[in-house]
Design a protein around this motif. Structure first.
Motif, PDB file in Angstrom:
ATOM      1  N   ARG A   1       0.872  -1.156   0.000  1.00  0.00           N
ATOM      2  CA  ARG A   1       0.000   0.000   0.000  1.00  0.00           C
ATOM      3  C   ARG A   1       0.920   1.220   0.000  1.00  0.00           C
ATOM      4  NH1 ARG A   1      -2.425   2.136   4.540  1.00  0.00           N
ATOM      5  NH2 ARG A   1      -1.336   0.521   5.666  1.00  0.00           N
TER       6      ARG A   1
ATOM      7  N   GLU B   1       1.690   5.098   0.558  1.00  0.00           N
ATOM      8  CA  GLU B   1       1.213   6.318   1.187  1.00  0.00           C
ATOM      9  C   GLU B   1       2.308   7.354   1.018  1.00  0.00           C
ATOM     10  OE1 GLU B   1      -1.264   6.674   5.141  1.00  0.00           O
ATOM     11  OE2 GLU B   1      -0.105   4.861   5.058  1.00  0.00           O
TER      12      GLU B   1
ATOM     13  N   GLY C   1       1.569  -3.275   9.941  1.00  0.00           N
ATOM     14  CA  GLY C   1       1.314  -2.219   8.966  1.00  0.00           C
ATOM     15  C   GLY C   1       2.502  -1.967   8.081  1.00  0.00           C
TER      16      GLY C   1
ATOM     17  N   LYS D   1      -0.641  -1.138  11.851  1.00  0.00           N
ATOM     18  CA  LYS D   1      -1.317  -0.318  10.833  1.00  0.00           C
ATOM     19  C   LYS D   1      -1.582   1.072  11.369  1.00  0.00           C
ATOM     20  CE  LYS D   1      -3.296  -2.881   7.192  1.00  0.00           C
ATOM     21  NZ  LYS D   1      -3.861  -4.208   7.245  1.00  0.00           N
TER      22      LYS D   1
ATOM     23  N   SER E   1       1.623   3.206  11.572  1.00  0.00           N
ATOM     24  CA  SER E   1       2.338   3.518  10.338  1.00  0.00           C
ATOM     25  C   SER E   1       1.548   4.423   9.395  1.00  0.00           C
ATOM     26  CB  SER E   1       2.713   2.225   9.616  1.00  0.00           C
ATOM     27  OG  SER E   1       1.554   1.490   9.328  1.00  0.00           O
ATOM     28  N   GLY E   2       0.234   4.545   9.631  1.00  0.00           N
ATOM     29  CA  GLY E   2      -0.563   5.362   8.719  1.00  0.00           C
ATOM     30  C   GLY E   2      -0.190   6.830   8.803  1.00  0.00           C
ATOM     31  N   ARG E   3      -0.347   7.503   7.698  1.00  0.00           N
ATOM     32  CA  ARG E   3      -0.092   8.949   7.712  1.00  0.00           C
ATOM     33  C   ARG E   3      -1.375   9.687   8.022  1.00  0.00           C
ATOM     34  NH1 ARG E   3       3.973  10.755   2.907  1.00  0.00           N
ATOM     35  NH2 ARG E   3       5.773   9.625   3.638  1.00  0.00           N
TER      36      ARG E   3
END
Lengths: 287, 443
Positions: free
Chosen positions: A119, A121, B324, B356, B359-361
């Protein structure tokens, strides 16, 4: 009261006249003599400033034509042969017949054929994605799907297909200016001969990896098996670095190569449906 | 307490593994050793398919100036020289060796004895370091011998050792200082001799009080070496920031530290130099921190170069549910991996596993012109402006605004309240400006 009006009219008027004289002298002294033919040429150009001709806008293109004094090597892709003929007539020159071209996306690694493994980003541009990693499917040659080409298109001739994750070219709008070719960091888009009735056959893959490796990431990759090369009687197909390429100047649209491709990487565009294939389908339906 | 003045951030430290002694990772069944492990020219293989190699044997020669030798990290048979996925997913040439029982090359001293004396001349030390394929262990893996060769007309006054480890999570250098302190000191004296300097300063951030105390005590026995505790601030481990913090000198834009009379090496490099010069041992293993907040057993591992990342994570308790991101390097500057079979290289300092959620922005919104990125940039750049210029493809203006000074520390992105991917844009700009500069110099 009257005197004030009189003096102001006189002084402003006098000043104006003086300045006009100065301006006139300066204008005469520093006159830029420009070839009127540049304007003639520019008037006939589409004025899109797309840069497809390789020059910095239409004006620059006109200047270069007039400077060169001939139309050899000059072509306005959006205007096509018509525009070039008009320019030739206006300047009293001969224009070469230009073959119309069209942009072609040489990747079929859709979300289904090349399933994404990662994925992404970050900054949503292909330029960044290309510098960061190999791509969503792991194919280091395939489309990154961030749409730099669509952004670069000034003629509304491209859009991203959400289902496949690949860019699509709207042929009617494409003028082959080459902006998308430059925008793509992976050189996936190529300008190819439009051909009669815009019929084309091309290899929709640019993966140079070994067959097995390429196939692992993408079901529709060219695996460099060479079957199409053997099938072609016109020497139009060359195989280099595990990748087949069809020369559009030599291809006669005989349609022998697409059926032999084991991965279906050779695409036919705008060609009538195959009769044999239809029969086969019917057979299978009956069975 | 000292630190660098301009900018910097304070990310949460999360040094989970700082109390974990270094364990030895079992030799994996097969290793793939990449031929290009750093900037510069890849090494040329000197073995071929089917060759038997011993641990520590030379398998690829770095022939160019900025290039390093590569040695086999295991005993076994070369199965093939093929393309292997690297950290970014692109395929690069690597030597793949199937391992057998470990047998070290005869010339290597594998004992634990500390050898303090070094009678080699300056040139011989540099030659030895070159031969043994030593590179900077901080992350960029720049060949060390290049740094130790002081160009004509320049003079080194200080030798600075980077024990800062300013990246959150990582503890490899910390453990090295605690466990291999004596060897480290000898390594530093050897490099001081090679450079011809009499002053060496070890910079350590004060979140490692045990290391400061231990190394400080050891340093008293060695002439010219001192320890300087530093205030915690990221990115203090960057060369230019460390120089500013330790001796208050500023490296001019586009120049190397030698310009202000400094050479900076990581503690890991100093230890590798000790092993190379005194024990004849090439750089075939390194300490790597494997950590993350949902990792069962965060640890520091001594890993043979070329081991797959998956093997390291296995030892640390395996991948947690719902991972993630797996990052190679530190959380600020590291690279997310897209395959776990990626081999460990000389420059890998840590393997981080994030969930997850971590690590997400954050969603990106418009720039509110708060100027936080400008205040934070340790190189005094204007990240928001550079990002804007890159978006408009004005690369000449980027160059004028010193985009090449950016060291990609990520502080601007870290502080941005709008979550704008500033560093991503700047990286695109840097690669384009770099291309422009190369084209110009080619002409």
């Amino acid at each position: 009261m009257n005197e004030i009006v009189l003096y102001s009219v006189l002084s402003i008027g006098g000043l104006g006249t003086l300045m006009a004289i100065v301006l006139y002298i300066v204008a005469q002294r520093f006159k830029v003599i420009e070839d009127p033919r540049i304007d003639t040429v520019e008037e006939r150009l589409p004025g899109a400033n797309c840069g497809g001709c390789g020059y910095a806008g239409c004006r620059n293109f006109a200047e270069e034509i007039v400077k060169a004094g001939s139309l050899d090597g000059f072509n306005c892709p959006p205007g096509g042969s018509e525009t070039m003929k008009e320019i030739a007539d206006a300047l009293g020159l001969e224009a070469e017949e230009q073959e119309p071209m069209v942009a072609v996306v040489r990747c079929s690694g859709s979300l289904e054929a090349a399933p994404p493994k990662t994925r992404f980003e970050g900054l949503n541009t292909c330029a960044f994605a290309h510098s960061l990693y190999a791509g969503r499917s792991g194919c280091p040659y395939g489309c990154l799907g961030e749409g730099d080409c669509v952004v670069s298109c000034a003629f509304d001739a491209m859009y991203m297909d959400k289902d496949t994750g690949l860019p699509v070219i709207i042929e009617e709008n494409c003028v082959a200016c080459g902006a998308c070719v430059k925008a793509c960091p992976r050189d996936i888009i190529e300008l190819r001969k439009k051909g009669k009735k815009s019929r084309r056959i091309f290899v929709s893959c640019i993966n140079k990896e070994k067959g097995g490796v390429a196939r692992k990431n993408c079901k529709v990759a060219c695996i460099g098996c060479g079957k199409c090369v053997k099938e072609c009687k016109f020497d139009a197909i060359t195989l280099e670095d595990n990748l087949a390429y069809i020369d559009f100047n030599k291809c006669t649209l005989c349609r022998k190569c697409p059926p032999v491709c084991p991965t279906g990487a050779i695409h036919e565009v705008n060609l009538p449906p195959r009769k044999v294939k239809e029969k086969k389908e019917e057979d299978s339906k009956e069975a | 307490m000292k630190t660098f003045k301009l900018g910097g951030v304070h990310p949460p430290e999360n040094k989970f593994s700082e109390k974990q002694p270094v364990e030895i990772l079992p030799v994996p069944e097969s290793v793939s050793i990449p031929l290009a492990q750093h900037l510069g020219v890849p090494a040329n293989p000197v073995v071929k398919k089917g060759d038997k190699v011993k641990t520590g044997q030379l398998i690829a020669k770095g022939e160019a100036f900025i290039s390093a030798n590569i040695h086999s990290s295991v005993t076994g048979t070369v199965t093939k020289i093929d393309d292997v996925i690297d950290t970014s997913g692109y395929r690069k040439k690597a030597i793949i060796i199937k391992t057998e029982e470990d047998e070290w090359d005869g010339s290597i001293d594998t004992s634990d004895n500390l050898i303090k004396e070094c009678n080699l001349s300056r040139e011989d030390i540099v030659k030895k370091i070159n031969e043994m394929g030593i590179v900077g262990m901080g992350g960029a893996a720049f060949p060390s011998h290049v740094k130790l060769m002081v160009p004509k007309g320049k003079k080194a006054e200080y030798f600075l050792i980077n024990g800062v480890e300013c990246e959150p999570y990582l503890t490899a250098d910390h453990r090295l200082m605690l466990e291999k302190g004596e060897e480290l000191m000898v390594g530093i004296t050897i490099q001081m001799k090679a450079l011809g300097v009499d002053k060496a300063i070890i910079g350590i951030e004060n979140n490692k009080p045990d290391a400061i105390e231990y190394i400080g005590k050891l340093a008293q026995e060695y002439k010219g070496i001192s320890v300087e505790p530093l205030k915690i601030k990221y990115p203090q481990g960057a060369e230019k920031q460390l120089i500013k913090a330790l001796i208050n000198r500023e490296v001019p834009s586009g120049k190397l530290p030698i310009e202000v009379g400094c050479v900076v090496h990581n503690v890991g490099t100093a230890f590798a130099v000790y092993e190379a010069v005194q024990k004849n041992k090439p750089l075939i293993e390194r300490i790597i921190t494997v950590t993350g907040s949902n990792i069962e057993k965060p640890c520091n591992l001594m890993v043979r170069i070329g081991s797959p990342v998956a093997a390291l994570i296995e030892v640390a308790g395996g991948l947690p549910d719902n991972p993630g991101k797996v990052i190679s390097g530190g959380p600020m500057m590291g690279k997310a991996l897209n395959d776990l079979d990626v081999p460990v290289t000389k420059g890998t300092s840590g393997i981080l596993v994030f969930s997850k959620k971590q690590s997400g922005r954050v969603p990106e919104i418009t720039c509110i012109r708060c100027g936080k990125c400008v205040n934070t940039c340790p190189m005094a750049l204007e990240p928001f402006f550079l990002a804007l210029l890159v978006d408009k493809q004005r690369f000449e203006d980027c160059e004028e605004n010193m985009i090449m000074d950016c060291m990609e520390c990520g502080s601007c992105h870290f502080v941005c309240p709008s979550g704008r991917p500033l560093l991503d844009s700047i990286r695109v700009g840097k690669s384009n400006v770099g291309k422009m500069i190369r084209e110009r110099s080619d002409k």
